[in-house]
Every structure is written in C-alpha cells, then in structure tokens.
Write an enzyme that holds these catalytic residues in place. Structure first.
Site, short mmCIF file in Angstrom:
data_model
loop_
_atom_site.label_atom_id
_atom_site.label_comp_id
_atom_site.label_asym_id
_atom_site.label_seq_id
_atom_site.Cartn_x
_atom_site.Cartn_y
_atom_site.Cartn_z
N SER A 61 42.17 53.62 46.11
CA SER A 61 42.71 52.87 44.96
C SER A 61 43.50 51.62 45.33
CB SER A 61 43.61 53.77 44.12
OG SER A 61 42.80 54.54 43.29
N LYS A 64 42.10 48.52 43.97
CA LYS A 64 42.33 48.11 42.57
C LYS A 64 43.17 46.83 42.51
CE LYS A 64 41.82 52.74 40.47
NZ LYS A 64 41.37 53.71 41.43
N TYR A 186 32.34 50.35 41.56
CA TYR A 186 33.68 50.93 41.71
C TYR A 186 33.75 51.81 42.98
CZ TYR A 186 37.60 54.11 40.71
OH TYR A 186 38.75 54.86 40.80
N TYR A 238 50.76 55.89 39.97
CA TYR A 238 50.40 56.84 38.92
C TYR A 238 51.66 57.43 38.28
CZ TYR A 238 46.24 56.22 41.69
OH TYR A 238 45.23 55.66 42.38
N VAL A 256 44.08 57.50 47.63
CA VAL A 256 43.98 58.90 48.06
C VAL A 256 43.48 59.05 49.50
CG1 VAL A 256 43.78 59.95 45.75
CG2 VAL A 256 41.71 59.21 46.96
#
Ligand code: GLU
Length: 302
Positions: A61, A64, A186, A238, A256
């Site tokens: 992530s 992102k 993605y 998060y 992760v």
C-alpha cells in the site's frame, strides 16, 4: 543521525515474534519475519542505512502514495467528489463503510480509494504499468525497480474482497473502467519491490516541497505536496492513523509487506522495513522504530 539509527537498530534487532507476517497474499508469507532495515535520506542528499537496507520487499500500500502523486497534477478538485479526505477508522479493505457512504471511499489510502485513483489514472494513462514504473524509478534515481509478477498474480487470483470493493463502487457509478483491468493494474502497483534505501529516496520530494532533489523536477506542486503529506498524517495507517500520529508525529504510509515510509517536511524521509504486522496491518517494529526516531532526534512536525 547515523548514531541514532544504529542505536535504534541495535535496540530492536532481536524484537521478533510480536506480530504476524501477512499471509493473505500467499507469497508475502515466505518472507523472513526477522528482516529489519532503516534508511534515511535528507533533502541535502545525505543517506544513512542500517540492517537489510539493500534487500527489496513488496511495498504494497505504500504504492498508493505514488499513484495519488501521479494523478494529482492531472486532475482538478473534481477528484474529491469521487474519493474523500477523511480518516476511515475502518480496516484497509472494509466494505461496510463503502455501502453506507454510497460508494465514495473515505480517502485515497484505503484500498477502495486507491482503486478509484487507479481507475482515474487508467482513463488518462492507458499504459499505466510502464508509466508508473518509470515514475517510481525517476523518483528513486534507480532503474532497478520492478513489479513482482508472482505477488501480483497471487493477489489478482485471491483478491476477492478488493474486487468486491470495485464492483460495489461500480454499482454506485463511482468506477468507470472494467473491474478486472483496474484490479490488475492495482495488483501490479502493490507488487512493486523496493529496498528501504530506494523508498526513502523516492519519498524525498514530499519533504522538499514537491521537488525531486535528484534532478530538480517539480513532481507535484508545493500545494499538492502539502496536501499529500496531510493525507498521510491523517489516513496513512488505516484505523491506526491516530495512534501513529500520536506516537510518531509524522506523515507516513505503511504497507502489508512490512514497510513504512515517513517524512519530516523540509528535512528528510525515512523508510523502515520489518515484516511482522500488528492487527491493523502495520509493521510493529516499524512503528516503534519511528516513534523512537522522532523522540531521539527531537524533531517531528510538531
Ligand atoms: N495489496 C494489498 C491489498 O490490497 C495492500 C494492503 C496494504 O498494504 O495495506 O490488500
């Protein structure tokens, strides 16, 4: 600086067995839980590294931030009609909030938000895979950055929840492309492999008013750099974003694969890698390392 990161490294070197390596994307489970690296890059071009800093890992992530930065100069404020700017307070792959909020993800750093960003990027850049790799290579000053085909294929095959997020958004009209095409892009983004040293270098533009110090290129405007940093501070971890801000006091983003990158605007970027994750999907040792780093350095954004 060198002394600080070495002493933190020594302090946590043997701190393993406290979290769990991600296994929901099967190849990630093969990574040794003992890996540990810290890299710092300053806006003046100094670099400090310790541990497994030359070894590449799956940035997941953290990608992102790259996709949002790539999209930011190509779109106007209409982007924020399709994705929000608020912390989600929910797990990174949660479907519940998305249903309540009519297919508009809370922010670009949860999976649903990043899928919307990728959807928008593909509308503008059909050969997104190549362009994104070039972009990340330019930011890090290293050509040796690639997708991991094994990780990407595995996530594509097993990522039913992410596909569900995309389909749900499509049902609300907040998703233009074909789910399979966008999801494949993605998965490729998430599978990018980089070392902590490459990552710290690739994030330095966010500490440098949007300018890549390697070539003087304005990657994003000064205003967008401020905005992306603000989003990382409020949404980068998060449903642990508040705790990270409290303990570390810096904008940052986790993945992760066990990586975390954080930025001290005007000064430096720091990347940490340690694959054991806590229940929020953030690196346990990575967070402790960064908390000690800002405490010992005496500098955060506060
Ligand atoms: N590729 C991962 C997923 O979509 C990224 C999650 C993360 O790194 O937090 O589940």
């Amino acid at each position: 600086m060198e002394t600080i990161i070495k002493s933190i490294y020594e302090n946590y070197k043997n701190s393993v067995g406290i979290g769990k390596v991600a296994d929901y994307i099967p190849p990630l489970a093969k990574v040794s839980h003992e890996k540990y690296a810290i890299s710092v890059c300053t806006v003046e071009g100094e670099r400090f590294n310790v541990g497994d800093w030359q070894e590449k890992f799956s940035i997941q992530s953290i990608s992102k931030v790259f996709t949002l930065s790539l999209l930011a100069p190509l779109v106007g404020p209409e982007l924020w009609e399709c994705v929000g700017k608020e912390p989600s307070g929910s797990p990174f792959n949660s479907l519940v909030q998305l249903e309540y909020e009519k297919g508009i993800p809370r922010n670009p750093f949860i999976n649903a938000g990043a899928l919307v960003v990728t959807d928008k990027l593909l509308e503008k850049i059909p050969n997104l895979d190549d362009v994104l790799l070039d972009y990340v290579r330019g930011l890090s000053g290293s050509q040796d950055i690639h997708f991991c085909r094994d990780v990407a294929a595995s996530e594509y095959a097993t990522g039913e929840r992410n596909k569900a997020l995309a389909h749900l958004m499509k049902s609300f009209g907040n998703f233009k492309g074909k789910v399979s095409t966008v999801f494949r892009a993605y998965c490729n983004q998430c599978s990018i492999e980089m070392s902590t040293s490459q990552l710290a270098q690739a994030f330095i533009f966010l500490a440098n008013k949007g300018v890549n110090p390697l070539n003087g290129e304005q990657v994003v405007s000064c205003r967008d750099a401020k905005r992306i940093n603000s989003l990382m501070l409020t949404c980068g971890f998060y449903d642990e974003s508040g705790d990270f801000a409290y303990r570390v006091g810096l904008p940052g983003k986790s993945g992760v694969g066990g990586g975390i990158v954080a930025v001290i605007p005007g000064k430096l970027s720091i990347a940490v890698w340690s694959p054991e994750l806590n229940r929020y999907g953030n690196s346990c040792r990575g967070i402790s390392t960064l908390a000690d780093f800002t405490t010992e350095l005496g500098i955060s954004v506060f």
